[in-house]
Design a protein around this motif. Structure first.
Motif, PDB file in Angstrom:
ATOM      1  N   THR A 193      22.420  45.598  18.700  1.00 38.99           N
ATOM      2  CA  THR A 193      23.481  45.099  19.569  1.00 38.99           C
ATOM      3  C   THR A 193      23.586  43.579  19.509  1.00 38.99           C
ATOM      4  N   SER A 194      22.455  42.897  19.339  1.00 35.47           N
ATOM      5  CA  SER A 194      22.472  41.448  19.187  1.00 35.47           C
ATOM      6  C   SER A 194      23.218  41.044  17.917  1.00 35.47           C
ATOM      7  N   ALA A 195      22.960  41.760  16.830  1.00 33.54           N
ATOM      8  CA  ALA A 195      23.643  41.479  15.562  1.00 33.54           C
ATOM      9  C   ALA A 195      25.143  41.727  15.689  1.00 33.54           C
ATOM     10  N   LEU A 196      25.511  42.852  16.309  1.00 33.54           N
ATOM     11  CA  LEU A 196      26.929  43.178  16.434  1.00 33.54           C
ATOM     12  C   LEU A 196      27.656  42.191  17.336  1.00 33.54           C
ATOM     13  N   SER A 197      26.999  41.744  18.393  1.00 32.91           N
ATOM     14  CA  SER A 197      27.604  40.741  19.275  1.00 32.91           C
ATOM     15  C   SER A 197      27.824  39.433  18.526  1.00 32.91           C
ATOM     16  N   TRP A 198      26.837  39.070  17.697  1.00 27.82           N
ATOM     17  CA  TRP A 198      26.935  37.845  16.896  1.00 27.82           C
ATOM     18  C   TRP A 198      28.143  37.918  15.964  1.00 27.82           C
TER      19      TRP A 198
ATOM     20  N   GLU B   9      30.851  39.823  16.385  1.00 28.52           N
ATOM     21  CA  GLU B   9      32.096  39.781  17.167  1.00 28.52           C
ATOM     22  C   GLU B   9      32.459  38.347  17.537  1.00 28.52           C
ATOM     23  N   GLU B  10      31.456  37.511  17.798  1.00 24.12           N
ATOM     24  CA  GLU B  10      31.697  36.127  18.155  1.00 24.12           C
ATOM     25  C   GLU B  10      32.299  35.326  17.005  1.00 24.12           C
TER      26      GLU B  10
END
Length: 405
Positions: free
Chosen positions: A394-399, A401-402
């Motif tokens: 989830t941290s990777a995916l959020s990164w 998306e940013e």
């Protein structure tokens, strides 16, 4: 006892191959593989709630829709009210037998703003009773022959639903659905397109590759500048990026030497790898492919750092994930694409045959994308627990998306 499950996602595209959302996929960490896409998912509720608590409502889908498989127990649970209804599509299996109570509950969820999708649909399935409540209907292109698929797709035209072809994995699957005028697609064909015949690499790509090789060889600054001076578009993008990155320095960077000094070779190399997979000569590279490549890269980097590896090694994991779609970018076999890059042998072997530590990590990331049965075993080989892996994911995916790709 807390439940461990792995979390993944698969793009859902409209007829123009633009992202409209993601189907969320789950895999239990136990050796049992009985839980699949259409299981009750009660065991996975805790995982999804924990993820929401950690990441907020934009944790995994950005500004897109989330298609979530729900069974009877989850439909009736209070958990669904924790989700943002306008962003969530509740996906109901064709095998679910509706009761009057269940139909009433789904009707209420629709009134709250949730979308409803019927998965693996046929008019003979029990879940056909939900058709009047559905926004989306998914048609499994592999579960019937082409004639039956066509008959079903045509019959659904008279209903106010968005028809999505799912399990689209081949060129033939895609063209069947496209020619029938379906509204959207889902399947591995869009994440792992066919490898086509080799073609000439366009100049902008060639310059990017040349720069990557110079940086990896730690070439002299003048050699790097010489390449930049021959490519107006690349130079413009670099200066725009470095001025954005240096916004806090109260200065404007207008020379290549200054830009390279501010960025350094390591950051410039990272930027170029991003540029390589998020641009194409005709500007038509699907956003889903761009995000797939960048997500793999970031995920592999985070796994390496979580495993205690130094940052320079983690960079190599990042590059491996980023370049795992080179065959797609250049429309040529991966081995041929790698001939244009001066990469270490260990990375090349990982990309070609999934060998070594980079290859094992790449296999894990690919398994997370697909939600395959071997995901728990791969995670165990890398000594990563489900909860830790989900947080990294989830941290990777959020990164990503940013980055607003």
């Amino acid at each position: 006892m807390s439940v461990s499950a792995f979390l993944g996602r698969q793009p859902v595209l409209n007829r123009n191959q633009q992202l409209i959302g993601y189907e969320l996929l789950f895999r239990e960490s136990e050796t049992s593989t009985e839980i699949g896409r259409h299981a009750e998912l009660d065991a996975d509720t805790e995982v999804l709630v924990n993820t929401l608590n950690h990441m907020g409502t934009s944790w995994l889908i950005g500004n897109k829709l989330a298609f979530i498989n729900v069974g009877e127990s989850m439909i009736g649970s209070d958990f669904l009210e924790l989700l943002p209804p306008r962003r969530v599509v509740l996906e109901i299996s064709g095998k679910l037998t509706p009761s009057n109570e269940l139909l009433s509950r789904v009707r209420h969820l629709r009134s709250l703003g949730f979308g409803v999708a019927l998965d693996g649909f046929s008019f003979e399935s029990p879940a056909a009773a939900f058709l009047d409540l559905a926004n989306y209907v998914k048609l499994d292109v592999q579960s019937m022959d082409a004639q039956a698929f066509q008959t079903l797709a045509v019959r659904l035209r008279s209903y106010p639903v968005i028809r999505i072809a799912e399990r689209v994995e081949t060129y033939e699957h895609y063209h069947l659905a496209r020619d029938l005028g379906l509204d959207g697609y889902q399947g591995y064909y869009f994440a792992k397109p066919e490898t086509l015949s080799a073609k000439v690499i366009h100049p902008s790509f060639a310059n990017t590759l040349k720069l990557l090789n110079l940086l990896r060889q730690d070439a002299a600054l003048k050699e790097v500048e010489a390449v930049l001076k021959t490519d107006v578009a690349l130079s413009f993008k670099l200066l725009r990026y470095v001025n954005s990155a240096a916004a806090g320095l109260n200065t404007t960077i207008s020379s290549f030497s200054h830009a390279l000094t501010v960025l350094g070779y390591k950051r410039l190399y990272r930027w170029l790898t991003l540029l390589l997979v998020t641009s194409s000569e005709n500007g038509l590279m699907p956003a889903a492919l761009q995000k797939t490549a960048v997500s793999r890269a970031r995920m592999m980097e985070l796994i390496a750092l979580e495993s205690g590896l130094p940052s320079d090694v983690a960079d190599s994991f990042f590059i491996t994930g980023m370049f795992s779609l080179l065959d797609v970018i250049f429309d040529m076999p991966i081995a041929l694409a790698l001939e244009h890059l001066n990469l270490p042998e260990e990375i090349c072997e990982a990309l070609m045959v999934h060998a070594g530590r980079y290859g094992l990590c790449l296999e894990l990331v690919l398994a997370m994308e697909a939600g395959t049965d071997n995901l728990p075993q791969l995670a165990q080989r890398l000594n990563i627990e489900a909860e830790a892996l989900n947080l990294l994911h989830t941290s990777a995916l959020s990164w990503v998306e940013e980055l607003s790709l």
